[in-house]
Design a protein around this motif. Structure first.
Motif, PDB file in Angstrom:
ATOM      1  N   ALA A 273      -5.383 -10.521 -17.785  1.00 31.83           N
ATOM      2  CA  ALA A 273      -4.779 -11.842 -17.981  1.00 31.83           C
ATOM      3  C   ALA A 273      -5.061 -12.370 -19.381  1.00 31.83           C
ATOM      4  CB  ALA A 273      -5.300 -12.825 -16.928  1.00 31.83           C
ATOM      5  N   THR A 274      -6.275 -12.131 -19.887  1.00 31.82           N
ATOM      6  CA  THR A 274      -6.636 -12.591 -21.227  1.00 31.82           C
ATOM      7  C   THR A 274      -5.831 -11.846 -22.286  1.00 31.82           C
ATOM      8  OG1 THR A 274      -8.879 -13.001 -20.412  1.00 31.82           O
ATOM      9  CG2 THR A 274      -8.567 -13.027 -22.786  1.00 31.82           C
ATOM     10  N   ALA A 275      -5.739 -10.530 -22.143  1.00 35.31           N
ATOM     11  CA  ALA A 275      -4.979  -9.735 -23.111  1.00 35.31           C
ATOM     12  C   ALA A 275      -3.500 -10.102 -23.084  1.00 35.31           C
ATOM     13  CB  ALA A 275      -5.164  -8.251 -22.827  1.00 35.31           C
ATOM     14  N   ASP A 276      -2.934 -10.286 -21.901  1.00 34.10           N
ATOM     15  CA  ASP A 276      -1.514 -10.639 -21.806  1.00 34.10           C
ATOM     16  C   ASP A 276      -1.238 -11.987 -22.469  1.00 34.10           C
ATOM     17  OD1 ASP A 276      -0.963  -8.304 -20.497  1.00 34.10           O
ATOM     18  OD2 ASP A 276      -0.808  -9.203 -18.501  1.00 34.10           O
ATOM     19  N   LEU A 277      -2.143 -12.923 -22.274  1.00 32.11           N
ATOM     20  CA  LEU A 277      -2.001 -14.245 -22.889  1.00 32.11           C
ATOM     21  C   LEU A 277      -1.989 -14.135 -24.416  1.00 32.11           C
ATOM     22  CD1 LEU A 277      -1.981 -17.378 -22.489  1.00 32.11           C
ATOM     23  CD2 LEU A 277      -4.487 -17.252 -22.563  1.00 32.11           C
ATOM     24  N   ILE A 278      -2.900 -13.345 -24.949  1.00 28.53           N
ATOM     25  CA  ILE A 278      -3.001 -13.182 -26.400  1.00 28.53           C
ATOM     26  C   ILE A 278      -1.795 -12.414 -26.945  1.00 28.53           C
ATOM     27  CG2 ILE A 278      -4.359 -12.082 -28.227  1.00 28.53           C
ATOM     28  CD1 ILE A 278      -6.862 -12.708 -26.479  1.00 28.53           C
TER      29      ILE A 278
ATOM     30  N   GLU B 121     -13.345   1.137 -33.183  1.00 18.72           N
ATOM     31  CA  GLU B 121     -11.909   0.850 -33.267  1.00 18.72           C
ATOM     32  C   GLU B 121     -11.139   1.477 -32.107  1.00 18.72           C
ATOM     33  OE1 GLU B 121      -9.981   1.629 -36.926  1.00 18.72           O
ATOM     34  OE2 GLU B 121     -11.605   0.853 -38.181  1.00 18.72           O
ATOM     35  N   TRP B 122     -10.169   0.720 -31.612  1.00 20.04           N
ATOM     36  CA  TRP B 122      -9.224   1.193 -30.610  1.00 20.04           C
ATOM     37  C   TRP B 122      -7.813   1.065 -31.198  1.00 20.04           C
ATOM     38  CZ3 TRP B 122     -13.431  -1.819 -29.704  1.00 20.04           C
ATOM     39  CH2 TRP B 122     -14.321  -1.468 -28.681  1.00 20.04           C
ATOM     40  N   GLY B 123      -6.929   2.025 -30.898  1.00 23.09           N
ATOM     41  CA  GLY B 123      -5.552   1.936 -31.343  1.00 23.09           C
ATOM     42  C   GLY B 123      -5.268   2.784 -32.569  1.00 23.09           C
TER      43      GLY B 123
ATOM     44  N   ALA C 197      -4.981  -2.789 -27.845  1.00 20.94           N
ATOM     45  CA  ALA C 197      -4.562  -1.590 -28.572  1.00 20.94           C
ATOM     46  C   ALA C 197      -3.284  -1.013 -27.965  1.00 20.94           C
ATOM     47  CB  ALA C 197      -5.685  -0.557 -28.560  1.00 20.94           C
ATOM     48  N   ASP C 198      -3.203  -0.991 -26.626  1.00 20.77           N
ATOM     49  CA  ASP C 198      -2.010  -0.480 -25.958  1.00 20.77           C
ATOM     50  C   ASP C 198      -0.802  -1.385 -26.207  1.00 20.77           C
ATOM     51  OD1 ASP C 198      -3.523   1.598 -25.030  1.00 20.77           O
ATOM     52  OD2 ASP C 198      -3.748   0.795 -23.001  1.00 20.77           O
ATOM     53  N   GLY C 199      -1.061  -2.615 -26.622  1.00 21.23           N
ATOM     54  CA  GLY C 199       0.015  -3.524 -26.993  1.00 21.23           C
ATOM     55  C   GLY C 199       0.515  -3.307 -28.403  1.00 21.23           C
ATOM     56  N   GLY C 200      -0.052  -2.305 -29.099  1.00 22.31           N
ATOM     57  CA  GLY C 200       0.455  -1.941 -30.420  1.00 22.31           C
ATOM     58  C   GLY C 200      -0.411  -2.372 -31.584  1.00 22.31           C
ATOM     59  N   TYR C 201      -1.691  -2.657 -31.338  1.00 20.04           N
ATOM     60  CA  TYR C 201      -2.570  -3.156 -32.396  1.00 20.04           C
ATOM     61  C   TYR C 201      -3.737  -2.209 -32.651  1.00 20.04           C
ATOM     62  CZ  TYR C 201       0.016  -7.496 -32.044  1.00 20.04           C
ATOM     63  OH  TYR C 201       1.030  -8.420 -32.056  1.00 20.04           O
TER      64      TYR C 201
ATOM     65  N   PRO D 272      -4.586   3.896 -36.290  1.00 19.71           N
ATOM     66  CA  PRO D 272      -5.197   3.381 -37.524  1.00 19.71           C
ATOM     67  C   PRO D 272      -4.226   2.666 -38.443  1.00 19.71           C
ATOM     68  CG  PRO D 272      -5.125   5.786 -37.537  1.00 19.71           C
ATOM     69  CD  PRO D 272      -4.738   5.359 -36.169  1.00 19.71           C
ATOM     70  N   ASP D 273      -2.931   2.894 -38.298  1.00 22.89           N
ATOM     71  CA  ASP D 273      -1.962   2.229 -39.165  1.00 22.89           C
ATOM     72  C   ASP D 273      -1.277   1.035 -38.481  1.00 22.89           C
ATOM     73  OD1 ASP D 273      -0.582   3.723 -37.337  1.00 22.89           O
ATOM     74  OD2 ASP D 273       0.854   4.560 -38.777  1.00 22.89           O
ATOM     75  N   ALA D 274      -1.747   0.654 -37.297  1.00 24.24           N
ATOM     76  CA  ALA D 274      -1.171  -0.492 -36.594  1.00 24.24           C
ATOM     77  C   ALA D 274      -1.695  -1.803 -37.178  1.00 24.24           C
ATOM     78  CB  ALA D 274      -1.493  -0.414 -35.108  1.00 24.24           C
ATOM     79  N   THR D 275      -1.054  -2.901 -36.840  1.00 23.18           N
ATOM     80  CA  THR D 275      -1.501  -4.226 -37.296  1.00 23.18           C
ATOM     81  C   THR D 275      -2.915  -4.485 -36.787  1.00 23.18           C
ATOM     82  OG1 THR D 275       0.755  -5.077 -37.263  1.00 23.18           O
ATOM     83  CG2 THR D 275      -1.031  -6.700 -37.205  1.00 23.18           C
ATOM     84  N   PRO D 276      -3.864  -4.829 -37.670  1.00 27.13           N
ATOM     85  CA  PRO D 276      -5.259  -4.960 -37.228  1.00 27.13           C
ATOM     86  C   PRO D 276      -5.578  -6.299 -36.580  1.00 27.13           C
ATOM     87  CG  PRO D 276      -5.125  -5.265 -39.600  1.00 27.13           C
ATOM     88  CD  PRO D 276      -3.735  -4.912 -39.142  1.00 27.13           C
ATOM     89  N   ILE D 277      -6.484  -6.249 -35.626  1.00 24.21           N
ATOM     90  CA  ILE D 277      -7.101  -7.428 -35.017  1.00 24.21           C
ATOM     91  C   ILE D 277      -8.607  -7.275 -35.174  1.00 24.21           C
ATOM     92  CG2 ILE D 277      -7.586  -8.652 -32.867  1.00 24.21           C
ATOM     93  CD1 ILE D 277      -4.851  -7.833 -31.843  1.00 24.21           C
ATOM     94  N   LEU D 278      -9.274  -8.297 -35.689  1.00 26.35           N
ATOM     95  CA  LEU D 278     -10.736  -8.304 -35.782  1.00 26.35           C
ATOM     96  C   LEU D 278     -11.286  -9.007 -34.541  1.00 26.35           C
ATOM     97  CD1 LEU D 278     -13.291  -7.705 -37.476  1.00 26.35           C
ATOM     98  CD2 LEU D 278     -13.036  -9.991 -38.456  1.00 26.35           C
ATOM     99  N   LEU D 279     -12.172  -8.321 -33.828  1.00 29.48           N
ATOM    100  CA  LEU D 279     -12.731  -8.807 -32.569  1.00 29.48           C
ATOM    101  C   LEU D 279     -14.236  -8.983 -32.758  1.00 29.48           C
ATOM    102  CD1 LEU D 279     -11.748  -9.376 -29.665  1.00 29.48           C
ATOM    103  CD2 LEU D 279     -12.069  -6.942 -29.171  1.00 29.48           C
ATOM    104  N   VAL D 280     -14.752 -10.199 -32.532  1.00 31.68           N
ATOM    105  CA  VAL D 280     -16.155 -10.520 -32.836  1.00 31.68           C
ATOM    106  C   VAL D 280     -16.881 -10.928 -31.554  1.00 31.68           C
ATOM    107  CG1 VAL D 280     -17.709 -11.852 -34.306  1.00 31.68           C
ATOM    108  CG2 VAL D 280     -15.403 -11.293 -35.117  1.00 31.68           C
ATOM    109  N   HIS D 281     -17.958 -10.227 -31.239  1.00 39.32           N
ATOM    110  CA  HIS D 281     -18.684 -10.483 -29.994  1.00 39.32           C
ATOM    111  C   HIS D 281     -19.650 -11.664 -30.124  1.00 39.32           C
ATOM    112  CE1 HIS D 281     -22.655  -8.928 -31.217  1.00 39.32           C
ATOM    113  NE2 HIS D 281     -22.059  -7.882 -31.775  1.00 39.32           N
ATOM    114  N   GLY D 282     -20.247 -12.038 -28.989  1.00 40.48           N
ATOM    115  CA  GLY D 282     -21.154 -13.178 -28.944  1.00 40.48           C
ATOM    116  C   GLY D 282     -22.610 -12.792 -29.140  1.00 40.48           C
TER     117      GLY D 282
END
Length: 311
Positions: A300-305, A39-41, A69-73, A43-53
């Motif tokens: 660029a990917t993180a900013d887009l998301i 986990e990054w960020g 995470a630096d964007g607040g998640y 622990p009480d921030a809005t969660p994002i589930l990230l799934v690898h390939g």
């Protein structure tokens, strides 16, 4: 559901610009299989589930996840069974991987959450979201949508037919599984091998990955990947399982595509999948980028998301 924290890495990890180790590590028990969670960020921030390939592990997000995470998640990723620091299993299947995904999601929250998947991780999420749409709010596929191209479909058709030679090979592999080992080498050799599969990624990044994704044995370093798992070791998967359902996809989706083909990629383009997307889908093409979009262009990917999530 949570187990003991994961131990420290077994070797010195070289620095890589922009990379950051997870803020927390833990385990989840998924039907008896220990799944390593990172986990990054806050622990009480809005969660994002990230799934690898496929053939990857959660630490391949080390340069990308911190930006979210630096964007607040609170960014939560995990090593799929047989990958990275998660336990090996007696059997691997698409459905088992989806159950593990949901076990990790349940360990984070029982509220609907945001999900991002790369490659196989995107396809796992497509199925999970279609089955349980109330568990998710928004979905981002980073080159995570396969297409029914002739090469992939013929290979899957052959495997799905379960002919006698295919069953025999599968049983022989399982029978030998206790003695199978991946080829040893130095960390540099592991990075060079991975470069053949990811020719667009720098050797500095691949050395970083090898230092995290390999373990040292008496005869050398090996990727922390169950040797039973090959390019299709996670079980039969047909592109039609996804494309036939995409027109009714139940939540907003952002589909990100590269333009350069790679050995590990789906070879699926935005144009291929355009007829299947519902009107709510946003599509973005990253020019001069390969399959590992979030590694080639993490910012660029993180900013887009982040723009999508804030809209």
């Amino acid at each position: 559901m949570e187990g003991e924290a994961i131990g420290a890495a077994r070797c010195a990890v070289p620095a890589f610009p922009g990379s950051r180790a997870p803020d927390r590590t833990r385990t989840v028990n998924a039907d008896g299989i220990r799944i390593a969670v990172h986990e990054w960020g806050e622990p009480d921030a809005t969660p994002i589930l990230l799934v690898h390939g496929a053939l990857d592990f959660a630490r391949t997000f080390d340069a990308f996840a911190p930006l979210l995470a630096d964007g607040g998640y609170r960014v939560v990723s995990y090593d799929q069974r047989g990958h990275g620091d998660s336990e090996h299993a007696d059997l691997y299947s698409w459905v088992a991987d989806e159950r593990d995904l949901l076990a990790v999601a349940d360990s984070v929250t029982r509220e609907p959450l945001i999900a991002i998947g790369h490659s196989k991780g995107g396809s796992l999420l497509v199925h999970a979201i279609q089955a349980l749409p109330h568990r998710f709010t928004r979905f981002v596929a980073i080159d995570g949508l396969p297409f029914r191209n002739p090469h992939a479909d013929s290979a899957v058709r052959e495997k799905k037919s379960m002919t006698a030679p295919i069953i025999t090979r599968w049983l022989d592999t399982r029978r030998q599984s206790t003695s199978l080992q991946r080829k040893p080498g130095t960390l540099e050799e592991l990075a060079q091998r991975r470069a053949r599969m990811n020719p667009r990624l720098s050797l500095a990044w691949l050395r970083y990955l090898a230092s995290l994704g390999a373990r040292q044995d008496a005869d050398g370093w090996r990727w922390k990947l169950d040797p039973v798992i090959g390019a299709s070791g996670f079980g039969p998967m047909r592109a039609r399982w996804m494309t036939d359902r995409l027109p009714g996809f139940p939540i907003p989706m952002l589909a990100i595509f590269g333009t350069e083909r790679e050995p590990m990629g789906w070879d699926a383009t935005a144009a291929d999948l355009a007829p299947y997307f519902p009107p709510t889908t946003q599509v973005h093409v990253m020019r001069d980028t390969g399959h590992f979009i979030h590694i080639e262009q993490p910012r660029a990917t993180a900013d887009l998301i982040l723009r999508l999530l804030r809209s």
